[in-house]
Design a protein around this motif. Structure first.
Motif, PDB file in Angstrom:
ATOM      1  N   GLN A   1       0.848  -1.186   0.000  1.00  0.00           N
ATOM      2  CA  GLN A   1       0.000   0.000   0.000  1.00  0.00           C
ATOM      3  C   GLN A   1       0.887   1.240   0.000  1.00  0.00           C
ATOM      4  O   GLN A   1       2.075   1.170   0.298  1.00  0.00           O
ATOM      5  CB  GLN A   1      -0.927   0.009   1.223  1.00  0.00           C
ATOM      6  CG  GLN A   1      -1.851  -1.183   1.316  1.00  0.00           C
ATOM      7  CD  GLN A   1      -2.791  -1.310   0.123  1.00  0.00           C
ATOM      8  OE1 GLN A   1      -3.177  -0.339  -0.500  1.00  0.00           O
ATOM      9  NE2 GLN A   1      -3.157  -2.545  -0.198  1.00  0.00           N
TER      10      GLN A   1
ATOM     11  N   LEU B   1      -2.751   4.988   1.861  1.00  0.00           N
ATOM     12  CA  LEU B   1      -3.790   5.013   0.832  1.00  0.00           C
ATOM     13  C   LEU B   1      -4.119   3.596   0.410  1.00  0.00           C
ATOM     14  O   LEU B   1      -3.233   2.810   0.084  1.00  0.00           O
ATOM     15  CB  LEU B   1      -3.327   5.835  -0.363  1.00  0.00           C
ATOM     16  CG  LEU B   1      -2.903   7.266  -0.070  1.00  0.00           C
ATOM     17  CD1 LEU B   1      -2.442   7.942  -1.351  1.00  0.00           C
ATOM     18  CD2 LEU B   1      -4.010   8.052   0.600  1.00  0.00           C
TER      19      LEU B   1
ATOM     20  N   GLN C   1      -6.661   1.154  -2.115  1.00  0.00           N
ATOM     21  CA  GLN C   1      -7.532   1.085  -3.281  1.00  0.00           C
ATOM     22  C   GLN C   1      -8.170  -0.291  -3.275  1.00  0.00           C
ATOM     23  O   GLN C   1      -7.476  -1.301  -3.269  1.00  0.00           O
ATOM     24  CB  GLN C   1      -6.740   1.305  -4.572  1.00  0.00           C
ATOM     25  CG  GLN C   1      -7.584   1.333  -5.810  1.00  0.00           C
ATOM     26  CD  GLN C   1      -8.517   2.537  -5.861  1.00  0.00           C
ATOM     27  OE1 GLN C   1      -8.121   3.642  -5.546  1.00  0.00           O
ATOM     28  NE2 GLN C   1      -9.744   2.311  -6.249  1.00  0.00           N
ATOM     29  N   SER C   2      -9.495  -0.336  -3.256  1.00  0.00           N
ATOM     30  CA  SER C   2     -10.220  -1.596  -3.187  1.00  0.00           C
ATOM     31  C   SER C   2     -11.347  -1.593  -4.215  1.00  0.00           C
ATOM     32  O   SER C   2     -12.021  -0.578  -4.396  1.00  0.00           O
ATOM     33  CB  SER C   2     -10.795  -1.759  -1.772  1.00  0.00           C
ATOM     34  OG  SER C   2     -11.800  -2.732  -1.744  1.00  0.00           O
TER      35      SER C   2
ATOM     36  N   PHE D   1     -14.501  -1.217  -1.834  1.00  0.00           N
ATOM     37  CA  PHE D   1     -14.679   0.002  -1.049  1.00  0.00           C
ATOM     38  C   PHE D   1     -14.151   1.264  -1.719  1.00  0.00           C
ATOM     39  O   PHE D   1     -14.317   2.354  -1.199  1.00  0.00           O
ATOM     40  CB  PHE D   1     -14.014  -0.159   0.323  1.00  0.00           C
ATOM     41  CG  PHE D   1     -14.604  -1.276   1.128  1.00  0.00           C
ATOM     42  CD1 PHE D   1     -15.887  -1.198   1.625  1.00  0.00           C
ATOM     43  CD2 PHE D   1     -13.868  -2.433   1.368  1.00  0.00           C
ATOM     44  CE1 PHE D   1     -16.438  -2.232   2.357  1.00  0.00           C
ATOM     45  CE2 PHE D   1     -14.404  -3.475   2.101  1.00  0.00           C
ATOM     46  CZ  PHE D   1     -15.696  -3.371   2.596  1.00  0.00           C
TER      47      PHE D   1
ATOM     48  N   ARG E   1     -11.399   4.054  -3.019  1.00  0.00           N
ATOM     49  CA  ARG E   1     -10.163   4.640  -2.492  1.00  0.00           C
ATOM     50  C   ARG E   1     -10.423   5.196  -1.102  1.00  0.00           C
ATOM     51  O   ARG E   1     -11.441   5.832  -0.847  1.00  0.00           O
ATOM     52  CB  ARG E   1      -9.702   5.757  -3.419  1.00  0.00           C
ATOM     53  CG  ARG E   1      -8.419   6.393  -3.016  1.00  0.00           C
ATOM     54  CD  ARG E   1      -8.062   7.508  -3.995  1.00  0.00           C
ATOM     55  NE  ARG E   1      -7.089   8.395  -3.382  1.00  0.00           N
ATOM     56  CZ  ARG E   1      -5.888   8.607  -3.859  1.00  0.00           C
ATOM     57  NH1 ARG E   1      -5.508   8.013  -4.964  1.00  0.00           N
ATOM     58  NH2 ARG E   1      -5.064   9.424  -3.253  1.00  0.00           N
ATOM     59  N   SER E   2      -9.463   4.971  -0.200  1.00  0.00           N
ATOM     60  CA  SER E   2      -9.573   5.522   1.150  1.00  0.00           C
ATOM     61  C   SER E   2      -8.183   5.813   1.698  1.00  0.00           C
ATOM     62  O   SER E   2      -7.184   5.265   1.245  1.00  0.00           O
ATOM     63  CB  SER E   2     -10.314   4.560   2.070  1.00  0.00           C
ATOM     64  OG  SER E   2      -9.616   3.338   2.183  1.00  0.00           O
ATOM     65  N   ALA E   3      -8.144   6.692   2.675  1.00  0.00           N
ATOM     66  CA  ALA E   3      -6.910   7.025   3.387  1.00  0.00           C
ATOM     67  C   ALA E   3      -7.141   6.703   4.852  1.00  0.00           C
ATOM     68  O   ALA E   3      -8.088   7.208   5.466  1.00  0.00           O
ATOM     69  CB  ALA E   3      -6.565   8.493   3.203  1.00  0.00           C
ATOM     70  N   ILE E   4      -6.272   5.866   5.412  1.00  0.00           N
ATOM     71  CA  ILE E   4      -6.428   5.413   6.793  1.00  0.00           C
ATOM     72  C   ILE E   4      -5.148   5.732   7.546  1.00  0.00           C
ATOM     73  O   ILE E   4      -4.044   5.479   7.055  1.00  0.00           O
ATOM     74  CB  ILE E   4      -6.704   3.896   6.831  1.00  0.00           C
ATOM     75  CG1 ILE E   4      -7.974   3.590   6.038  1.00  0.00           C
ATOM     76  CG2 ILE E   4      -6.816   3.394   8.268  1.00  0.00           C
ATOM     77  CD1 ILE E   4      -8.192   2.124   5.775  1.00  0.00           C
TER      78      ILE E   4
ATOM     79  N   THR F   1      -8.502  15.006   3.646  1.00  0.00           N
ATOM     80  CA  THR F   1      -9.743  14.869   2.879  1.00  0.00           C
ATOM     81  C   THR F   1      -9.460  14.889   1.390  1.00  0.00           C
ATOM     82  O   THR F   1     -10.054  14.141   0.623  1.00  0.00           O
ATOM     83  CB  THR F   1     -10.719  15.990   3.257  1.00  0.00           C
ATOM     84  OG1 THR F   1     -11.002  15.908   4.651  1.00  0.00           O
ATOM     85  CG2 THR F   1     -12.014  15.888   2.477  1.00  0.00           C
TER      86      THR F   1
ATOM     87  N   GLU G   1      -6.701  13.860   0.027  1.00  0.00           N
ATOM     88  CA  GLU G   1      -5.931  12.665  -0.304  1.00  0.00           C
ATOM     89  C   GLU G   1      -6.835  11.457  -0.553  1.00  0.00           C
ATOM     90  O   GLU G   1      -6.510  10.598  -1.350  1.00  0.00           O
ATOM     91  CB  GLU G   1      -4.939  12.325   0.823  1.00  0.00           C
ATOM     92  CG  GLU G   1      -3.830  13.307   1.006  1.00  0.00           C
ATOM     93  CD  GLU G   1      -2.828  13.297  -0.126  1.00  0.00           C
ATOM     94  OE1 GLU G   1      -2.700  12.284  -0.831  1.00  0.00           O
ATOM     95  OE2 GLU G   1      -2.152  14.332  -0.291  1.00  0.00           O
ATOM     96  N   ALA G   2      -7.940  11.385   0.170  1.00  0.00           N
ATOM     97  CA  ALA G   2      -8.811  10.204   0.117  1.00  0.00           C
ATOM     98  C   ALA G   2      -9.602  10.097  -1.158  1.00  0.00           C
ATOM     99  O   ALA G   2      -9.804  10.952  -1.903  1.00  0.00           O
ATOM    100  CB  ALA G   2      -9.762  10.206   1.303  1.00  0.00           C
TER     101      ALA G   2
END
Length: 120
Positions: A59, A80, A82-83, A86, A88-91, A117, A119-120
């Motif tokens: 990742q 970051l 990528q699924s 789900f 794209r998300s930033a955790i 925000t 970035e996600a």
């Protein structure tokens, strides 16, 4: 290329003077110096985790650093994802017990949330 966002100070009587600029961090020494000096930091915040996220989890780490007058005043370690399911998300520091942002004040927190925000 690191992105940069700026939040302007609106009330100098109650807030530190100067704008907060947020960009992608690229310097482990600067990052770790800020983290080790912050009272709420844990080992999970240290730069070395970027290699784990890249090599073991495949990742993309995106570590955001906030500066005021060129001096670090906050950090937010993100990964970051990528699924297909789900999107794209930033955790912040997935799979670790502790994480999240470290900041000097509320203006820095707001600037880092705004940058995350985007970035996600």
């Amino acid at each position: 290329m690191p992105s940069s966002r700026s939040v302007t100070d609106h009330d100098a009587s109650t807030r530190p003077l100067g704008a907060v600029a947020v960009s992608s961090a690229s310097n482990a020494d600067e990052w770790n110096a800020y983290v080790t000096g912050h009272q709420d930091a844990t080992a999970d915040h240290l730069w070395g985790w970027t290699r784990v996220f890249e090599s073991a989890l495949r990742q993309t780490p995106r570590y955001l650093i906030a500066r005021r007058h060129g001096v670090p005043c906050g950090v937010l370690p993100l990964v970051l994802f990528q699924s297909r399911l789900f999107g794209r998300s930033a955790i912040s520091l997935p799979f670790l017990n502790y994480g999240g942002m470290l900041v000097d004040d509320e203006d820095v927190r707001k600037a880092l949330v705004d940058a995350a925000t985007h970035e996600a």
